[in-house]
Design a protein around this motif. Sequence first.
Motif, short mmCIF file in Angstrom:
data_model
loop_
_atom_site.label_atom_id
_atom_site.label_comp_id
_atom_site.label_asym_id
_atom_site.label_seq_id
_atom_site.Cartn_x
_atom_site.Cartn_y
_atom_site.Cartn_z
N LEU A 179 0.85 -1.18 0.00
CA LEU A 179 0.00 0.00 0.00
C LEU A 179 0.89 1.24 0.00
O LEU A 179 1.73 1.43 0.90
CB LEU A 179 -0.90 -0.01 1.23
N TYR A 180 0.71 2.11 -1.01
CA TYR A 180 1.54 3.30 -1.18
C TYR A 180 0.67 4.55 -1.25
O TYR A 180 -0.43 4.51 -1.80
CB TYR A 180 2.36 3.22 -2.47
N PHE A 181 1.21 5.63 -0.70
CA PHE A 181 0.59 6.94 -0.88
C PHE A 181 1.34 7.65 -2.01
O PHE A 181 2.56 7.85 -1.94
CB PHE A 181 0.63 7.79 0.38
N TYR A 183 1.65 11.07 -4.61
CA TYR A 183 1.29 12.49 -4.68
C TYR A 183 2.05 13.16 -5.82
O TYR A 183 3.12 12.71 -6.24
CB TYR A 183 1.59 13.19 -3.36
N LEU A 240 -4.21 7.10 -2.01
CA LEU A 240 -3.62 5.84 -1.55
C LEU A 240 -3.93 4.75 -2.57
O LEU A 240 -5.09 4.59 -2.98
CB LEU A 240 -4.21 5.48 -0.19
N ARG A 242 -2.87 0.52 -3.94
CA ARG A 242 -2.17 -0.75 -3.75
C ARG A 242 -1.43 -1.07 -5.05
O ARG A 242 -2.06 -1.31 -6.09
CB ARG A 242 -3.15 -1.86 -3.39
N LEU A 270 6.20 9.23 -3.71
CA LEU A 270 5.38 8.18 -3.09
C LEU A 270 6.11 7.63 -1.88
O LEU A 270 7.33 7.78 -1.75
CB LEU A 270 5.05 7.08 -4.10
N LYS A 272 5.74 4.00 0.99
CA LYS A 272 5.02 2.77 1.36
C LYS A 272 4.57 2.85 2.82
O LYS A 272 5.32 3.26 3.70
CB LYS A 272 5.92 1.56 1.18
N LEU A 273 3.34 2.47 3.07
CA LEU A 273 2.79 2.46 4.42
C LEU A 273 3.13 1.16 5.13
O LEU A 273 3.32 0.14 4.50
CB LEU A 273 1.28 2.66 4.39
#
Length: 273
Positions: A179-181, A183, A240, A242, A270, A272-273
Motif C-alpha cells: 500500500l503506497y501513498f 502524490y 492511496l 495498492r 510516493l 510505502k505504508l
Amino acid sequence: MQPQRGRAAGLGCRGGDELPPVQQNLPYYPHIFWVDGYAETAAPCAPAVPSAPFPPPVPDRSRKPRSKGRERGERSRAGFLVMFLLILVAFTGVGLSIFKIFHLEKEVDELRESASAEPIPASSQKLTGHRKEARRAAHVTGNPEQQGLPLEWEPSSGHAYTSGVQYEARGLRVSEPGLYFVYSRVLFRGTACDSPLLLAHVVYKRNPASPGSLVLMEDKAANFCSGQRMWARSSYLGALFRLRRMDSLHVNVSKIALVNFEESKTFFGLFKL
C-alpha cells in the motif's frame, strides 16, 4: 410406781438460751430431776458465756501490693519496646527497598551494555526504523531540461531522494508490492490568458505484465483566467493505492511550456505504508 434409774430426765438448759420472763401472778415451780431415785432440784441455769470471736485473717506479707508509679513505669517500658520494634521494622523495609532498587539499576545497566555490544538483527532494524534503506519512499523534483512527455524529474540533487524505489524511464518503479501513498504537484503560470485554455494534470501507471497504462489521478481546469495579465494555477493530486511489483508511475501535463519547474513548486513522489 418407782422412778426409773438412769440419767437425769427432764428439761435441761440450752446453751446460750435465756428463760422466758416469769409472770408474777403465777406460782414458780423449780425444775426437778430424778437421779437414782432421788429428786434434786435443778439449779438455775447459769447464763451462757458468749464465745470469743475469731481473729481477723493475717495479711500475707510476702506479696506487696504494686504501687501506681511502678505500674506506670512498666507500661511506659512496654510502650517504648513496641515503638522501638515498629521503628526497627520500618528501617528494615526501607533498607530492603533501597537494596532492591540498587539491584534493579545494576541489572538495567548490564542489559544496556549487552544490548549495545550485540548487533541488531535485520528484522529488528526494519521494525524500529534503524535502517533508513528499509523505508520505501521517493521524492523527485522538477527538471527544467524537458524533452517531451511524460515529465522528466530530478532524482538526487536538492530535496530529491529515492529509497527502495528506482527512478527509471522518467518514472518511479516499485520493487515491493504493498500500500503506497502517491502524490504530485504542478504549478502552471503564464503571462497572458489565451482563451480557450485547458490545463490537465495526470498521474498514471504501467506494468510490463499488463499492456497500456492506467490513470490513477487526474485534474483538469478551464476558464480559470481572463484578460491580458499574468496568471498562475496550482494542481495537486494525492491518494492511496495498492501497487504491484514492477509498477512504474509517471506524470503527464497538457502544456509543458506553462509548467514552473522549481523544486518547491513542481514535484512527484510516493512512500510505502
